[in-house]
Design a protein around this motif. Structure first.
Motif, PDB file in Angstrom:
ATOM      1  N   GLU A 174      -0.150  -7.001 -11.123  1.00 55.94           N
ATOM      2  CA  GLU A 174      -1.175  -6.106 -10.936  1.00 55.94           C
ATOM      3  C   GLU A 174      -0.963  -5.102  -9.684  1.00 55.94           C
ATOM      4  O   GLU A 174      -0.792  -5.690  -8.720  1.00 55.94           O
ATOM      5  CB  GLU A 174      -2.431  -6.751 -11.057  1.00 55.94           C
ATOM      6  CG  GLU A 174      -2.704  -7.130 -12.567  1.00 55.94           C
ATOM      7  CD  GLU A 174      -4.140  -7.675 -12.714  1.00 55.94           C
ATOM      8  OE1 GLU A 174      -5.008  -7.276 -11.981  1.00 55.94           O
ATOM      9  OE2 GLU A 174      -4.306  -8.451 -13.794  1.00 55.94           O
ATOM     10  N   ILE A 175      -1.242  -3.959  -9.876  1.00 52.68           N
ATOM     11  CA  ILE A 175      -1.264  -2.939  -8.864  1.00 52.68           C
ATOM     12  C   ILE A 175      -2.471  -2.008  -8.852  1.00 52.68           C
ATOM     13  O   ILE A 175      -2.853  -1.700  -9.898  1.00 52.68           O
ATOM     14  CB  ILE A 175      -0.022  -2.071  -9.032  1.00 52.68           C
ATOM     15  CG1 ILE A 175       1.149  -2.991  -8.956  1.00 52.68           C
ATOM     16  CG2 ILE A 175       0.040  -0.808  -8.278  1.00 52.68           C
ATOM     17  CD1 ILE A 175       2.403  -1.893  -9.095  1.00 52.68           C
ATOM     18  N   SER A 176      -3.035  -2.069  -7.649  1.00 54.11           N
ATOM     19  CA  SER A 176      -4.199  -1.416  -7.580  1.00 54.11           C
ATOM     20  C   SER A 176      -3.990   0.078  -7.481  1.00 54.11           C
ATOM     21  O   SER A 176      -2.701   0.590  -6.752  1.00 54.11           O
ATOM     22  CB  SER A 176      -5.086  -1.796  -6.554  1.00 54.11           C
ATOM     23  OG  SER A 176      -4.717  -1.793  -5.400  1.00 54.11           O
ATOM     24  N   GLU A 177      -4.875   1.153  -7.188  1.00 52.05           N
ATOM     25  CA  GLU A 177      -4.673   2.554  -7.317  1.00 52.05           C
ATOM     26  C   GLU A 177      -3.935   2.950  -6.168  1.00 52.05           C
ATOM     27  O   GLU A 177      -3.099   3.919  -6.145  1.00 52.05           O
ATOM     28  CB  GLU A 177      -6.174   3.245  -7.364  1.00 52.05           C
ATOM     29  CG  GLU A 177      -6.662   3.392  -8.613  1.00 52.05           C
ATOM     30  CD  GLU A 177      -6.521   4.690  -9.160  1.00 52.05           C
ATOM     31  OE1 GLU A 177      -6.301   5.713  -8.731  1.00 52.05           O
ATOM     32  OE2 GLU A 177      -5.887   4.671 -10.400  1.00 52.05           O
ATOM     33  N   ASP A 178      -4.180   2.278  -4.807  1.00 52.71           N
ATOM     34  CA  ASP A 178      -3.666   2.841  -3.708  1.00 52.71           C
ATOM     35  C   ASP A 178      -2.422   2.037  -3.476  1.00 52.71           C
ATOM     36  O   ASP A 178      -1.888   2.143  -2.139  1.00 52.71           O
ATOM     37  CB  ASP A 178      -4.564   2.671  -2.731  1.00 52.71           C
ATOM     38  CG  ASP A 178      -5.046   1.255  -2.436  1.00 52.71           C
ATOM     39  OD1 ASP A 178      -4.841   0.469  -3.292  1.00 52.71           O
ATOM     40  OD2 ASP A 178      -5.663   0.888  -1.087  1.00 52.71           O
ATOM     41  N   GLU A 179      -1.781   1.179  -4.261  1.00 48.22           N
ATOM     42  CA  GLU A 179      -0.497   0.564  -4.203  1.00 48.22           C
ATOM     43  C   GLU A 179       0.467   1.047  -4.956  1.00 48.22           C
ATOM     44  O   GLU A 179       0.262   1.850  -5.913  1.00 48.22           O
ATOM     45  CB  GLU A 179      -0.820  -0.925  -4.511  1.00 48.22           C
ATOM     46  CG  GLU A 179      -1.788  -1.807  -3.624  1.00 48.22           C
ATOM     47  CD  GLU A 179      -2.162  -3.146  -3.938  1.00 48.22           C
ATOM     48  OE1 GLU A 179      -2.183  -4.143  -3.176  1.00 48.22           O
ATOM     49  OE2 GLU A 179      -1.842  -3.398  -5.326  1.00 48.22           O
TER      50      GLU A 179
ATOM     51  N   LYS B 255       0.870  -1.320  -0.011  1.00 47.80           N
ATOM     52  CA  LYS B 255       0.061   0.006  -0.097  1.00 47.80           C
ATOM     53  C   LYS B 255       1.067   1.432   0.078  1.00 47.80           C
ATOM     54  O   LYS B 255       2.182   1.342   0.768  1.00 47.80           O
ATOM     55  CB  LYS B 255      -0.803  -0.132   1.334  1.00 47.80           C
ATOM     56  CG  LYS B 255      -2.021  -0.942   1.164  1.00 47.80           C
ATOM     57  CD  LYS B 255      -3.434  -0.286   0.713  1.00 47.80           C
ATOM     58  CE  LYS B 255      -4.420  -1.150   0.825  1.00 47.80           C
ATOM     59  NZ  LYS B 255      -4.390  -2.437   0.347  1.00 47.80           N
ATOM     60  N   GLN B 256       0.478   2.294  -0.821  1.00 44.03           N
ATOM     61  CA  GLN B 256       1.115   3.460  -0.702  1.00 44.03           C
ATOM     62  C   GLN B 256       1.321   4.041   0.885  1.00 44.03           C
ATOM     63  O   GLN B 256       2.528   4.637   1.178  1.00 44.03           O
ATOM     64  CB  GLN B 256       0.250   4.532  -1.539  1.00 44.03           C
ATOM     65  CG  GLN B 256       0.960   6.060  -1.503  1.00 44.03           C
ATOM     66  CD  GLN B 256       2.033   6.099  -2.431  1.00 44.03           C
ATOM     67  OE1 GLN B 256       2.139   5.857  -3.360  1.00 44.03           O
ATOM     68  NE2 GLN B 256       3.118   6.507  -1.746  1.00 44.03           N
TER      69      GLN B 256
END
Lengths: 349, 349, 349, 349
Positions: free
Chosen positions: D320-325, D294-295
């Motif tokens: 794959e990476i989500s928006e907050d990662e 996570k960011q």
């Protein structure tokens, strides 16, 4: 009375007409047309052997790509101290070789002195990496000051080139003028004397824009197609160069034009020798006449319409000039007219 | 039925005649003749402002010197993925910039996508020296695939250029074709939209060899005289280029020739649209038509005398091609004839 | 008795220890560590003004990047005929400037003659593009032959540089030796006399590998971070250079080491002057002694263990050498020992 | 908890001591000392054949000179899309090759895909001069993202290289890490698989500054002495590199150091796999671990003293990476300590 340079002339009528004749129709681009191929063949005949030939835009391009074709890292080129490539090409040889160095070699009357040449080359001993490595010798025929190398003088230089393992380039911006002066064939003035690469100029002798880079050993030119293209010197409509060469070489027009230019120079020289107001700086052998006149006369001549350049006294000439005198250069061309020559001589009386 | 390229044509008669007319007489060499100066003035009128203009030998030279003029160490140039400078110039841009990098940018139908452009530029953050530094954006008008940027599309890209502090170059090898297609003036298509440097091509549109590098802000061109000379692109008899431009620009001949080429392309496109054997890959906007046909038909057409290139499907187009089909490129020019077009269309029926 | 070159020595103990001390721990790479920044600050103090400083691998790199930072197309650099950059760098200056030309300037005893300098520069008149354009002047302090420019001599050259609008570079491979010989501060020997860029060498004076490129006007160095990185001269673990400079500059160690080297040279020179078998070619002013001896003595000395180079007689020196004599170069360094000097002198008796 | 890069470490104590031991005495400069020669011999043993080896200053220099040694006009180099030479060397390869082009090739997990490679090479057909000419293939071992090529994968690429007549270069900035991971000998990982030139890096694995350019066929390196000198990469006191290599290679220290770094990476990876807050982006094979967190956690870790870089998701990976990662890169080295690893893992819990 235009004697500024042979590139102030336009183009010979036969060449102009041949070019116009090529205007219509369609043709393969980028050097692959039938005409291109035919003219390339013509060079084989001209040189009496298979050569590799590449049309380029300018004499500077021909010289620079010649050197690029034999390039080495830390490379050093030996040329005459007054060579065009070292004096008048704005660093093009260095640029196209990514930084090769041009080493000026002394020699009387525009010709490299063989002893001086070998002495300069020996300043770069094999494997002494700090100094760089010799990569080529370049001579100019006819020279920058209108003289020519005699065959045995070329032979002497090519012997050094061979001994040192260096290719020999000839800057032939005025190739035809030298050929005519020496009454030699292209083969006799080049590969038969050990010359490997020739900048074969036609622009100064009656074309608009026609320069050829000639390799007398085609194997040396393997990368040249890429070198030329990368150098932005591959025309799309190469027909416009090929057709100029077609007319230029046809019926020995080129030799005729050069002979005329040389003759005009001789006429000038004869007039100067008979004048009390001017003397030849040295004997002209092709189409450039250098003479010494009073500064005041130089101004007068210009007022009368003569166009010419004052010239720095070459480092390596024997002429002497007093304070109130100047050295002037008078260049004739295929387009010079007898009456203009005579008018100029008249002004010298 | 020659559709291989517009540079397979020769030269328009008016241009040929103007060149022939210049053959006689003498003139200052290396770009300083009265005619050269007059044609330079003509470019000022053409662009409705003072510009700096330099004649060079080839379109590749114009592009490469344009980039050389804004060169930076570790420099990065952004152009379309199918731009001529990245696909067809054998590394000339890299060579003349001593190693700048061309970064391909995606975009539909030959046009740089502004979002992709900015995204690529942002991969080179200020002061992150490891990646290098952006130095220019280049667009092609008309594009490599016969489409044009609309004025607002150019504006969008020049806004990015301004924001990023980058000069904007236009490769105008087919400048006239785009101009006519958009019905704009040179000023309207260039500096009024934020274009700084233009490769102004005339060779493909009826000249033998006439390319101009135009700086809409002359201050940017301070070193160009040296860059050009060092690049071996300064002709001695520049009259032969100036006179071509003279005829080319006279009485709007250039626009007339481009209009004809575009019209011929339109006629081709109309014929293709009515054919069941071919379909347009995309709508042609200037003088290049791309269509999809069966492989077998391609061979037939060639046997019937049609000359054209098969083309790789651009990365960024939407056309689809099946296994037994090919994409072909048909280029028209000032010299294309209606009956040849019609004969080709006939063969498609 | 090693007098071959000052770069045959190793590294001073204090510098070696400082480097070892830095071995552990972690630090930001590529020049951004605290130590790097601190040493950069130290250069500001050293030069009594804000300077831009860049660590590079070799003296050749410092010189070449100095020229690259002021590069111009068709550029011409003026340096002494025997300068390291023209004699011993294998074309690196030409390579890093993409083909600038180095023009050798004459001058007695290793120092550029101001009259000869201006005369050479004037061979490149403004706007005469064929010859190229002047871009920098470079002097070597101390010179290649162990002499130094006096402050007024530097001033005379920088006045020419200013008049001609050219930056002035100082090759300071032996900067410290000159500084000590003249008893000047870095500021007094550089920017206060008009020097713009300095190759600040430390390798020859006690470091392993520590060269700095110093811009006395930081605005001139805007592109240098890119130029250096692109030149593969940005070390990742720059601490290993910074820490050498730390010890080198600490407590004036560098001046002490240079003073020792100079003193050893003086001791050598004194011995030579008292010998009947050798005579000084010219008065040594720093850490290089040139003397003339019989060829046979040269061989004898080598057999006795002395290591030195025979040297070509510089073009521009007044010494005379007979057939059976040779010129030899003796270089001292921080590591030279009195007893070795004395032993050598003993052999001359 | 320094995981920013392996070049943030200092130097291993044994290497530091060996260097200090070399401080005294005198030695031949510019690579000709006995120690230099001895270390060159050591490389012959290391590679089980006669190789040519050249010490240079940086990994970028090694890569750039490798390409310069096989340079061709209009040359094109094929490397992975994320290769260091194309992403992080500020155009050095282009500069040292005078403008060769680097073509990015796709491939999963940092490895060139052979099919994509051949497809890219085929875009440059023989004798189609407009596109340029292939001149080399370069692979990175271990890759930029911590994976390795298996021997058969290298073989597959070298088969393509042979078929296309291209030399194969290996960027071995982390050569030792790959060697240890694969349990191969240098010979087994290079020339026995068809690799021709190796950038043999030691800086990242425990030296200050020690990079070697290795030619497995010495005949290919004929001009390299000049290329290196001209590139300002020939150190005068080369002992300081040779002595580092001496200690580095002695008693397999280099393999031990690489094994430690790899082990530390494995320990990190194990910890990450057991953490619910992080997951590995892909399986690390050497000393680089990429994981997704996570960011917010990234910020927390930094506040706790961890130093690392966030990384752009490679074009060619499957993670794959989500928006907050964010994707982060953790690099271990010879100097990484178990307790720092464990402390970091603790923070992930």
């Amino acid at each position: 009375m235009i004697f500024a340079s042979d590139n102030w002339a336009g183009v010979h009528q036969a060449i102009s007409e041949r070019l116009a004749q090529e205007a219509g129709g369609f043709s393969v681009a980028y050097g692959d047309s039938q005409l291109d191929k035919a003219i390339e063949q013509r060079f084989n005949q001209l040189f009496e052997k298979e050569v590799a030939v590449f049309f380029v835009a300018t004499g500077t391009a021909a010289n620079a790509l010649a050197l690029a074709s034999v390039n080495r890292p830390g490379g050093v080129v030996f040329c005459h101290r007054e060579a065009h490539m070292i004096e008048d090409e704005c660093g093009a040889p260095e640029f196209f070789t990514h930084g090769a160095r041009l080493v000026p070699v002394d020699g009387l009357l525009g010709r490299i002195d063989p002893v001086a040449l070998e002495s300069e080359i020996n300043r770069f001993p094999a494997d002494f990496i700090h100094a760089g490595q010799p990569m080529a010798i370049s001579i100019t025929q006819s020279t920058e000051i209108g003289t020519v190398y005699q065959p045995d003088q070329i032979l002497e230089i090519s012997a050094i080139a061979k001994r040192q393992g260096l290719p020999l380039h000839m800057d032939g911006a005025r190739f035809a003028n030298a050929l005519v002066a020496l009454d030699l064939s292209p083969a006799q003035m080049t590969w038969k004397l050990g010359v490997d690469i020739i900048s074969f100029g036609a622009t100064k002798n009656g074309c608009w824009c026609a320069e050829a880079l000639v390799f007398t050993n085609p194997d040396m030119a393997g990368d040249l197609p890429y070198i030329r293209k990368r150098a932005a010197q591959l025309f799309s409509k190469t027909r416009f160069i090929a057709s100029q060469f077609d007319a230029y070489l046809n019926d020995d027009l080129w030799l005729e034009l050069a002979a005329h230019a040389n003759l005009m120079a001789q006429r000038l020289a004869d007039g100067i020798q008979q004048s009390s107001q001017a003397h030849l700086a040295w004997k002209p052998e092709t189409n450039e006449v250098f003479c010494v006149i009073k500064q005041s006369l130089s101004s007068d001549l210009r007022e009368q319409g003569a166009v010419f350049h004052e010239w720095n006294l070459p480092h390596t000439c024997l002429a002497e000039i007093s304070e109130d005198e100047v050295l002037i250069r008078l260049v004739t061309s295929f387009a010079s007219e007898t009456r203009q020559i005579d008018r100029f001589i008249e002004l010298l009386k």
